[in-house]
Design an enzyme around this catalytic site. Structure first.
Site, PDB file in Angstrom:
ATOM      1  N   ASP A  16     -30.671  50.554 107.951  1.00 45.65           N
ATOM      2  CA  ASP A  16     -29.880  49.318 107.864  1.00 45.65           C
ATOM      3  C   ASP A  16     -30.195  48.513 109.121  1.00 45.65           C
ATOM      4  O   ASP A  16     -30.871  48.990 110.034  1.00 45.65           O
ATOM      5  CB  ASP A  16     -28.377  49.667 107.796  1.00 45.65           C
ATOM      6  CG  ASP A  16     -27.491  48.420 107.754  1.00 45.65           C
ATOM      7  OD1 ASP A  16     -27.865  47.433 107.089  1.00 45.65           O
ATOM      8  OD2 ASP A  16     -26.424  48.423 108.394  1.00 45.65           O
ATOM      9  N   SER A  17     -29.646  47.300 109.183  1.00 44.79           N
ATOM     10  CA  SER A  17     -29.805  46.509 110.401  1.00 44.79           C
ATOM     11  C   SER A  17     -29.013  47.123 111.555  1.00 44.79           C
ATOM     12  O   SER A  17     -29.355  46.930 112.714  1.00 44.79           O
ATOM     13  CB  SER A  17     -29.298  45.091 110.163  1.00 44.79           C
ATOM     14  OG  SER A  17     -27.928  45.126 109.798  1.00 44.79           O
ATOM     15  N   CYS A  79     -28.914  48.630 103.080  1.00 46.36           N
ATOM     16  CA  CYS A  79     -28.632  47.275 103.537  1.00 46.36           C
ATOM     17  C   CYS A  79     -28.865  46.341 102.353  1.00 46.36           C
ATOM     18  O   CYS A  79     -29.944  46.385 101.736  1.00 46.36           O
ATOM     19  CB  CYS A  79     -29.592  46.926 104.676  1.00 46.36           C
ATOM     20  SG  CYS A  79     -29.527  45.194 105.170  1.00 46.36           S
ATOM     21  N   GLU A 163     -19.979  44.551 113.395  1.00 48.40           N
ATOM     22  CA  GLU A 163     -20.922  45.281 114.249  1.00 48.40           C
ATOM     23  C   GLU A 163     -20.496  45.190 115.720  1.00 48.40           C
ATOM     24  O   GLU A 163     -20.712  46.116 116.491  1.00 48.40           O
ATOM     25  CB  GLU A 163     -22.337  44.719 114.062  1.00 48.40           C
ATOM     26  CG  GLU A 163     -23.425  45.435 114.809  1.00 48.40           C
ATOM     27  CD  GLU A 163     -23.991  46.675 114.097  1.00 48.40           C
ATOM     28  OE1 GLU A 163     -23.879  46.777 112.868  1.00 48.40           O
ATOM     29  OE2 GLU A 163     -24.541  47.544 114.809  1.00 48.40           O
ATOM     30  N   CYS A 195     -22.321  44.013 101.328  1.00 48.65           N
ATOM     31  CA  CYS A 195     -22.880  44.228 102.675  1.00 48.65           C
ATOM     32  C   CYS A 195     -22.316  45.563 103.105  1.00 48.65           C
ATOM     33  O   CYS A 195     -21.103  45.796 102.988  1.00 48.65           O
ATOM     34  CB  CYS A 195     -22.440  43.120 103.628  1.00 48.65           C
ATOM     35  SG  CYS A 195     -22.861  43.458 105.355  1.00 48.65           S
ATOM     36  N   HIS A 197     -21.654  46.746 105.799  1.00 46.15           N
ATOM     37  CA  HIS A 197     -20.667  46.706 106.886  1.00 46.15           C
ATOM     38  C   HIS A 197     -19.238  46.534 106.362  1.00 46.15           C
ATOM     39  O   HIS A 197     -18.280  46.907 107.026  1.00 46.15           O
ATOM     40  CB  HIS A 197     -20.964  45.540 107.842  1.00 46.15           C
ATOM     41  CG  HIS A 197     -22.099  45.798 108.781  1.00 46.15           C
ATOM     42  ND1 HIS A 197     -23.409  45.835 108.366  1.00 46.15           N
ATOM     43  CD2 HIS A 197     -22.117  46.010 110.127  1.00 46.15           C
ATOM     44  CE1 HIS A 197     -24.193  46.070 109.417  1.00 46.15           C
ATOM     45  NE2 HIS A 197     -23.434  46.177 110.497  1.00 46.15           N
TER      46      HIS A 197
HETATM   47  N1  DGL Z   1     -25.430  45.679 106.438  1.00 52.12           N
HETATM   48  C1  DGL Z   1     -26.386  44.755 105.989  1.00 52.12           C
HETATM   49  C2  DGL Z   1     -26.185  44.348 104.542  1.00 52.12           C
HETATM   50  O1  DGL Z   1     -25.759  45.178 103.760  1.00 52.12           O
HETATM   51  C3  DGL Z   1     -26.746  43.585 106.865  1.00 52.12           C
HETATM   52  C4  DGL Z   1     -25.770  43.007 107.791  1.00 52.12           C
HETATM   53  C5  DGL Z   1     -26.483  42.068 108.744  1.00 52.12           C
HETATM   54  O2  DGL Z   1     -27.246  42.564 109.564  1.00 52.12           O
HETATM   55  O3  DGL Z   1     -26.304  40.846 108.605  1.00 52.12           O
HETATM   56  O4  DGL Z   1     -26.510  43.250 104.152  1.00 52.12           O
END
Ligand code: DGL
Length: 282
Positions: A16-17, A79, A163, A195, A197
């Protein structure tokens, strides 16, 4: 060069990021406990949600090559932004390298759950600007059922706020209320947390959208897809004990460990810093 097929003992790789994908890894650790895992958080280049599709494809291929070098037998793109932009590119890349490695993204499992779960045929999506702009969820919903309506909301900097580690503030609550308003107006009965997150703020989201609305996350569906993909290639790890899991990130190791423990809800252990070629394009 002779092609060597992967072995069951090799790890499943997840990326993931940042720490968001740990919500997916959490499901994998619970559902497939005898597997070994290697997780990479590309924290030096976060947020992915503001990146172009082309950048995300470049990053995904670079990370895939790095994780294959680390011995991955299967890749999980934990992600949404990277899945939306790069799953096809990754599949073509692996095919070109003549590698028998499956790539599992997060979009199809979440879409299937939402489409089959919706009673009124109205689904909401909260996701990063990159994911919404890609149209990947629209395409996935249309393929699953063309009569289902999808209401998409791009959530600006929500992933970055999560984050950064302080999402439980009044200002964030107001922001999230604003993101949920179009979904309430559209009377959706399922909301895809598009997302990885966002599951961390699920209680806040549930209160805003109402208890009759189901929040859909991809973790459990991804774990089922991974299990089927490994079984199909005879790659399930048959060890009797729990497997290992280890972490890499491209940014600051300490902040990854501190924040990641909360996301994973398990001890994180050592986190290794890795440099990727284009990591400086912040
Ligand atoms: N967690 C990631 C997603 O599912 C990316 C969040 C990000 O880095 O903007 O899109």
């Amino acid at each position: 060069m002779r092609h060597v097929p992967p072995l069951p003992e090799q790890p499943v790789a997840v990326f993931d990021s940042g720490v968001g994908g740990l919500t997916v890894l959490h499901e994998l650790l619970v559902s497939l406990p005898t597997e070994d895992y290697v997780y990479l958080g590309d924290t030096a280049r976060l947020p992915y949600g503001d990146r172009t599709q082309e950048e995300l494809r470049t990053f995904a291929v670079e990370i895939a090559d790095h994780l294959l070098e680390a011995g991955a037998k299967l890749l999980v793109v934990a992600c949404n932004s990277a899945s939306a932009a790069a799953i096809d590119t990754l599949e073509r890349h692996l095919e070109a390298r003549r590698l028998e490695i499956d790539v599992i993204g997060v979009i199809r499992p979440a879409t299937q759950l939402a489409v089959t779960g919706s009673r009124n045929g109205r689904i909401g999506l909260l996701a990063t600007p990159a994911t919404v702009a890609s149209g990947a969820y629209e395409r996935a919903v249309r393929a699953a059922d063309p009569h289902v309506h999808l209401e998409s909301v791009a959530c600006g900097d929500l992933a970055s706020i999560i984050e950064a580690g302080s999402p439980f503030e009044d200002s964030v609550l107001e922001l999230v209320r604003g993101y949920c308003a179009p979904l309430r107006a559209a009377q959706v009965d399922e909301v895809i947390l598009g997302c990885t997150h966002y599951p961390l703020i699920a209680p806040m989201l549930q209160r805003i959208v109402g208890r009759g609305v189901t929040l859909v996350t991809s973790g459990a569906g991804v774990a089922r897809s991974v299990e089927r993909a490994l079984a199909a290639r005879d790659l399930l790890n048959a060890q009797a004990d729990e497997g290992d899991y280890r972490f890499q990130c491209t940014g600051d190791v300490e902040s990854f460990r501190a924040l990641g423990t909360g996301f994973l809800q398990m001890p994180l252990g050592d986190v290794v810093h890795v440099e990727l070629a284009a990591a400086v394009t912040a």
